[in-house]
Structures are given as structure tokens and as C-alpha cells.
Motif scaffolding. Structure first.
Motif, PDB file in Angstrom:
ATOM      1  N   ASN A   1       2.763 -53.532  80.072  1.00  0.00           N
ATOM      2  CA  ASN A   1       2.541 -54.609  79.104  1.00  0.00           C
ATOM      3  C   ASN A   1       2.562 -54.143  77.656  1.00  0.00           C
ATOM      4  O   ASN A   1       2.904 -54.927  76.756  1.00  0.00           O
ATOM      5  N   LEU A   2       2.188 -52.894  77.380  1.00  0.00           N
ATOM      6  CA  LEU A   2       2.192 -52.414  75.997  1.00  0.00           C
ATOM      7  C   LEU A   2       3.612 -52.385  75.442  1.00  0.00           C
ATOM      8  O   LEU A   2       3.870 -52.833  74.315  1.00  0.00           O
ATOM      9  N   ALA A   3       4.536 -51.867  76.225  1.00  0.00           N
ATOM     10  CA  ALA A   3       5.933 -51.824  75.785  1.00  0.00           C
ATOM     11  C   ALA A   3       6.509 -53.227  75.680  1.00  0.00           C
ATOM     12  O   ALA A   3       7.210 -53.562  74.717  1.00  0.00           O
ATOM     13  N   ALA A   4       6.206 -54.081  76.660  1.00  0.00           N
ATOM     14  CA  ALA A   4       6.721 -55.450  76.649  1.00  0.00           C
ATOM     15  C   ALA A   4       6.212 -56.214  75.431  1.00  0.00           C
ATOM     16  O   ALA A   4       6.967 -56.943  74.769  1.00  0.00           O
ATOM     17  N   ASP A   5       4.939 -56.027  75.094  1.00  0.00           N
ATOM     18  CA  ASP A   5       4.371 -56.728  73.944  1.00  0.00           C
ATOM     19  C   ASP A   5       5.033 -56.272  72.642  1.00  0.00           C
ATOM     20  O   ASP A   5       5.308 -57.080  71.749  1.00  0.00           O
ATOM     21  N   ALA A   6       5.302 -54.970  72.542  1.00  0.00           N
ATOM     22  CA  ALA A   6       5.952 -54.446  71.341  1.00  0.00           C
ATOM     23  C   ALA A   6       7.353 -55.036  71.175  1.00  0.00           C
ATOM     24  O   ALA A   6       7.771 -55.371  70.056  1.00  0.00           O
ATOM     25  N   VAL A   7       8.081 -55.175  72.273  1.00  0.00           N
ATOM     26  CA  VAL A   7       9.428 -55.749  72.193  1.00  0.00           C
ATOM     27  C   VAL A   7       9.357 -57.239  71.918  1.00  0.00           C
ATOM     28  O   VAL A   7      10.153 -57.786  71.136  1.00  0.00           O
ATOM     29  N   ALA A   8       8.413 -57.916  72.540  1.00  0.00           N
ATOM     30  CA  ALA A   8       8.257 -59.359  72.306  1.00  0.00           C
ATOM     31  C   ALA A   8       8.014 -59.667  70.833  1.00  0.00           C
ATOM     32  O   ALA A   8       8.444 -60.710  70.330  1.00  0.00           O
ATOM     33  N   LYS A   9       7.348 -58.748  70.134  1.00  0.00           N
ATOM     34  CA  LYS A   9       7.016 -58.958  68.728  1.00  0.00           C
ATOM     35  C   LYS A   9       8.015 -58.298  67.768  1.00  0.00           C
ATOM     36  O   LYS A   9       7.853 -58.378  66.545  1.00  0.00           O
TER      37      LYS A   9
ATOM     38  N   LYS B   1       6.277 -45.931  76.142  1.00  0.00           N
ATOM     39  CA  LYS B   1       5.057 -46.579  75.647  1.00  0.00           C
ATOM     40  C   LYS B   1       4.294 -47.089  76.864  1.00  0.00           C
ATOM     41  O   LYS B   1       4.229 -48.287  77.145  1.00  0.00           O
ATOM     42  N   ALA B   2       3.752 -46.128  77.617  1.00  0.00           N
ATOM     43  CA  ALA B   2       3.117 -46.458  78.886  1.00  0.00           C
ATOM     44  C   ALA B   2       1.746 -47.090  78.677  1.00  0.00           C
ATOM     45  O   ALA B   2       1.081 -46.871  77.668  1.00  0.00           O
ATOM     46  N   GLY B   3       1.330 -47.872  79.665  1.00  0.00           N
ATOM     47  CA  GLY B   3      -0.006 -48.461  79.645  1.00  0.00           C
ATOM     48  C   GLY B   3      -0.005 -49.912  80.059  1.00  0.00           C
ATOM     49  O   GLY B   3       0.968 -50.632  79.863  1.00  0.00           O
TER      50      GLY B   3
ATOM     51  N   GLY C   1      -5.560 -61.469  96.192  1.00  0.00           N
ATOM     52  CA  GLY C   1      -6.691 -61.412  95.267  1.00  0.00           C
ATOM     53  C   GLY C   1      -6.612 -60.190  94.375  1.00  0.00           C
ATOM     54  O   GLY C   1      -7.646 -59.687  93.906  1.00  0.00           O
ATOM     55  N   ALA C   2      -5.393 -59.696  94.156  1.00  0.00           N
ATOM     56  CA  ALA C   2      -5.215 -58.478  93.357  1.00  0.00           C
ATOM     57  C   ALA C   2      -5.634 -58.712  91.918  1.00  0.00           C
ATOM     58  O   ALA C   2      -5.451 -59.801  91.367  1.00  0.00           O
ATOM     59  N   GLN C   3      -6.223 -57.687  91.323  1.00  0.00           N
ATOM     60  CA  GLN C   3      -6.639 -57.746  89.924  1.00  0.00           C
ATOM     61  C   GLN C   3      -6.135 -56.527  89.182  1.00  0.00           C
ATOM     62  O   GLN C   3      -6.009 -55.438  89.772  1.00  0.00           O
ATOM     63  N   ALA C   4      -5.850 -56.695  87.910  1.00  0.00           N
ATOM     64  CA  ALA C   4      -5.397 -55.563  87.093  1.00  0.00           C
ATOM     65  C   ALA C   4      -6.500 -54.550  86.936  1.00  0.00           C
ATOM     66  O   ALA C   4      -7.668 -54.907  86.816  1.00  0.00           O
ATOM     67  N   GLU C   5      -6.116 -53.263  86.968  1.00  0.00           N
ATOM     68  CA  GLU C   5      -7.109 -52.209  86.787  1.00  0.00           C
ATOM     69  C   GLU C   5      -7.555 -52.126  85.338  1.00  0.00           C
ATOM     70  O   GLU C   5      -6.760 -52.337  84.454  1.00  0.00           O
TER      71      GLU C   5
ATOM     72  N   ILE D   1      15.071 -48.060  73.201  1.00  0.00           N
ATOM     73  CA  ILE D   1      14.735 -48.725  74.456  1.00  0.00           C
ATOM     74  C   ILE D   1      13.315 -48.324  74.819  1.00  0.00           C
ATOM     75  O   ILE D   1      13.042 -47.156  75.129  1.00  0.00           O
ATOM     76  N   LEU D   2      12.392 -49.272  74.745  1.00  0.00           N
ATOM     77  CA  LEU D   2      11.006 -48.992  75.084  1.00  0.00           C
ATOM     78  C   LEU D   2      10.822 -49.050  76.595  1.00  0.00           C
ATOM     79  O   LEU D   2      11.394 -49.917  77.272  1.00  0.00           O
ATOM     80  N   VAL D   3      10.050 -48.104  77.106  1.00  0.00           N
ATOM     81  CA  VAL D   3       9.784 -48.006  78.540  1.00  0.00           C
ATOM     82  C   VAL D   3       8.275 -48.023  78.742  1.00  0.00           C
ATOM     83  O   VAL D   3       7.569 -47.176  78.194  1.00  0.00           O
ATOM     84  N   GLY D   4       7.807 -48.961  79.541  1.00  0.00           N
ATOM     85  CA  GLY D   4       6.371 -49.084  79.764  1.00  0.00           C
ATOM     86  C   GLY D   4       5.858 -48.198  80.876  1.00  0.00           C
ATOM     87  O   GLY D   4       4.966 -48.591  81.634  1.00  0.00           O
ATOM     88  N   ALA D   5       6.418 -47.020  81.023  1.00  0.00           N
ATOM     89  CA  ALA D   5       6.029 -46.077  82.074  1.00  0.00           C
ATOM     90  C   ALA D   5       6.179 -44.665  81.528  1.00  0.00           C
ATOM     91  O   ALA D   5       6.949 -44.435  80.588  1.00  0.00           O
ATOM     92  N   PRO D   6       5.472 -43.701  82.103  1.00  0.00           N
ATOM     93  CA  PRO D   6       5.563 -42.320  81.606  1.00  0.00           C
ATOM     94  C   PRO D   6       6.935 -41.713  81.827  1.00  0.00           C
ATOM     95  O   PRO D   6       7.712 -42.167  82.674  1.00  0.00           O
ATOM     96  N   ALA D   7       7.219 -40.666  81.086  1.00  0.00           N
ATOM     97  CA  ALA D   7       8.467 -39.921  81.270  1.00  0.00           C
ATOM     98  C   ALA D   7       8.492 -39.304  82.663  1.00  0.00           C
ATOM     99  O   ALA D   7       7.464 -38.886  83.195  1.00  0.00           O
TER     100      ALA D   7
END
Length: 303
Positions: free
Chosen positions: A55-63, A49-51, A299-303, A15-21
Motif C-alpha cells: 500500500n505504501l508504493a500504491a499510495d505514492a503512485v496514486a498521488k 517502497k515496501a510496507g 475473517g482475515a485482517q491486515a497485520e 517503477i515503484l515496487v511495494g515489496a522488498p528487493a
């Protein structure tokens, strides 16, 4: 003597988690993983798999291969990122198989005790009388708590300045110190401070009052229609077979309903859910539309 053919050992489910432990998403994943392992009779591991806001974890699962061996424990940002990031490497709907929503977690609007407003109605009146003079501490730009504040401002028609921080802990500390006026925070992060009188709770973001704070009104009591809760859900890659997705969904839903999982989720100030895949899919689609309006307003933008 003929030997019995041995069934090859199955690989562990990750189970990939896109957030720190240590965070709430990680806690939800580890709580579910242990019970899911018992339901399936297989090893279930959590892989942080934070970051990039998850999105990093989501992309890994999507692929990943749609074999059920790679899953995603995602959270509210899965819906927010659909509009916050202009060029995602995956489609947050088409590239995933929703399995179940694990839990929801409302937040609480807190203020430093010196703020001359003791409830949401008084806060709105104060903000309208002093536009741009009040401020919100933001633990993470683009997070559900950040956008809970922007949704509040949008619905109330007030201008309150966002003060971004690199993490929830320093944001809470500055509200405690009176350096910042207000903050939307997870219940678990501020519950002790509220009980100690170091922060005052103006309202909770759930549609109704919380059992943990029955004396604190829901914001919707003063601002009808307002609601903002973080959610945590389990996804697989797209193109999983109906039989496999049903098997995993049934096991995950059963795991959520076990007493030990329910207790652990509730100890985090959250509520267990365990809905079916169709209900979860409809919810995610609705969330993407809802948060898009807030992101555009802010008007929020990703960091």
C-alpha cells in the motif's frame, strides 16, 4: 554561428515496487524495466517502497503527477487489500491507470511426505475426517498464498488451521521438518524440494497442469472451479492522457513479448501476459470482487 537548441534531458521513469528487493515482484519489475528502457529510449529505474502489503508504493503512485514518470508494479495484493484494509488512502480502481498485466504465477499445494494424503481428494477426505487437526503454514497473512488456502477451505468445506509465519522461508522450513502439514507456495520456492522428495506436491492452483509438473494434477480436477494465481501488473496514476497511457502500455506490452523478458519470467515459474489496458482493468475489478468473498469468509485482517 547560431547554436542548435538542445532538448532538455527527460527525467528517468521510476517503477515503484511495494515489496522488498529480491522477491518475485521486484524481479518482475527489474526484468520489465530493462526492456522498457530499450523500448522507450529512456532510463527506467526500480524503486522499492515496501510496507503495508504494497500500500505504501500504491499510495505514492496514486498521488503522483500523471506525467508517466512514476509507475507502479503491483501484484495480487492490490486486489486483496481493497477488502483487507478498511480505510485505504486511495481507491484501487479509480486512482490508477492500468497499463498491462505482466505475468501470472500459479502456486503449488505441498505437504510433508508423512501426511497420509497423496492428492487433493484424499486431503479433503482427511480434513473432513479430522476437522481442525491439519494445518497450513502461512508465509504472510493477507498474501495471495494465504488466501489461496482460505479459498481452498471455503470451496472444499473443510477446517484446516492457519499457522502464520514472518516470511516464506521459515514457513517452508517447518513444512520440510514436519512441524506443519501443508503449505501453498510459489513454484520457485519449493520446486527443488519437490524434485528431491522432501515435499510432495498435491496439486497446482492453475486451471490446468503446469509444464514444470505435468504429473501433478490441477486442484480444479478434484475441486471444480478452484483457481488461484498470483499476478503482477503495471499501473500509472489516474488522469493520464490517453496518448501517454497508450504509449506506455504499448511499450510495456512489447517489452513483455521480447524473448529475454519471456525467458526471465518463465524461469520464475510464471507465464508472461502483456494484455491490453481494458482487459487488465476488467481483470482487476473482477479480482477485487472475488477476493472480497474470500476475505469475508476467512475473517482475515491486515497485520
Amino acid at each position: 554561428m547560431p547554436a542548435w537548441a538542445q532538448v532538455p534531458a527527460q527525467p528517468p521513469i521510476r517503477i515503484l515496487v511495494g515489496a522488498p528487493a529480491g522477491g518475485t515482484t521486484d524481479t518482475m519489475a527489474r526484468t520489465l524495466a530493462q526492456a522498457l528502457s530499450q523500448q522507450l529510449g529512456r532510463t527506467v529505474l526500480v524503486d522499492n517502497k515496501a510496507g503495508a502489503g504494497g500500500n505504501l508504493a500504491a499510495d505514492a503512485v496514486a498521488k503522483a503527477a500523471p506525467d508517466g514518470n512514476t509507475l507502479l508494479m503491483s501484484f495480487t495484493s492490490h486486489a486483496i487489500n481493497a477488502s483487507l484494509y478498511p480505510h485505504l488512502p486511495f481507491d484501487p480502481v479509480k486512482d490508477f491507470t492500468p497499463l498491462t498485466m505482466v505475468s501470472t504465477s500459479p502456486s503449488v499445494l505441498v505437504a510433508h511426505p508423512k501426511l497420509p494424503a497423496n492428492n487433493v481428494a484424499e486431503l479433503i477426505a482427511l480434513a473432513k475426517a479430522k476437522p481442525g487437526q491439519l494445518n497450513f503454514a502461512i508465509g504472510a497473512m493477507g498474501s495471495s498464498l494465504h488466501l489461496a488456502g482460505d479459498a481452498f477451505k471455503m470451496k472444499a468445506g473443510v477446517f484446516i488451521v492457519n499457522i502464520p509465519y514472518r516470511g516464506t522461508a521459515p514457513a517452508v522450513q517447518d513444512v520440510l521438518a514436519g512441524q506443519v502439514d501443508l503449505m501453498f507456495a510459489a513454484v520457485g520456492n519449493v520446486q527443488a524440494h519437490i524434485k528431491a522428495g522432501k515435499l510432495k506436491a498435491l496439486g497446482v492452483t492453475s486451471a490446468k497442469r503446469l509444464a514444470a509438473f505435468p504429473e501433478v494434477p490441477a486442484i480444479a480436477e478434484s475441486l471444480p472451479g478452484y483457481e488461484s494465481s498470483a499476478w503482477f501488473g503495471l499501473f500509472g496514476p489516474a488522469r493520464m492522457s490517453p496518448e501517454l497511457s497508450k504509449s506506455l502500455s504499448d511499450a510495456a506490452r512489447a517489452a513483455v513479448q521480447t524473448p529475454q523478458v519471456r525467458r526471465r519470467i518463465e524461469s520464475e515459474g510464471a507465464s508472461p501476459v502483456g494484455n491490453n489496458p481494458d482487459e487488465f482493468a476488467r481483470f482487476v475489478s473482477h479480482e477485487i470482487v472475488r477476493w472480497k468473498a474470500v476475505v469475508q469468509y476467512a475473517g482475515a485482517q491486515a497485520e
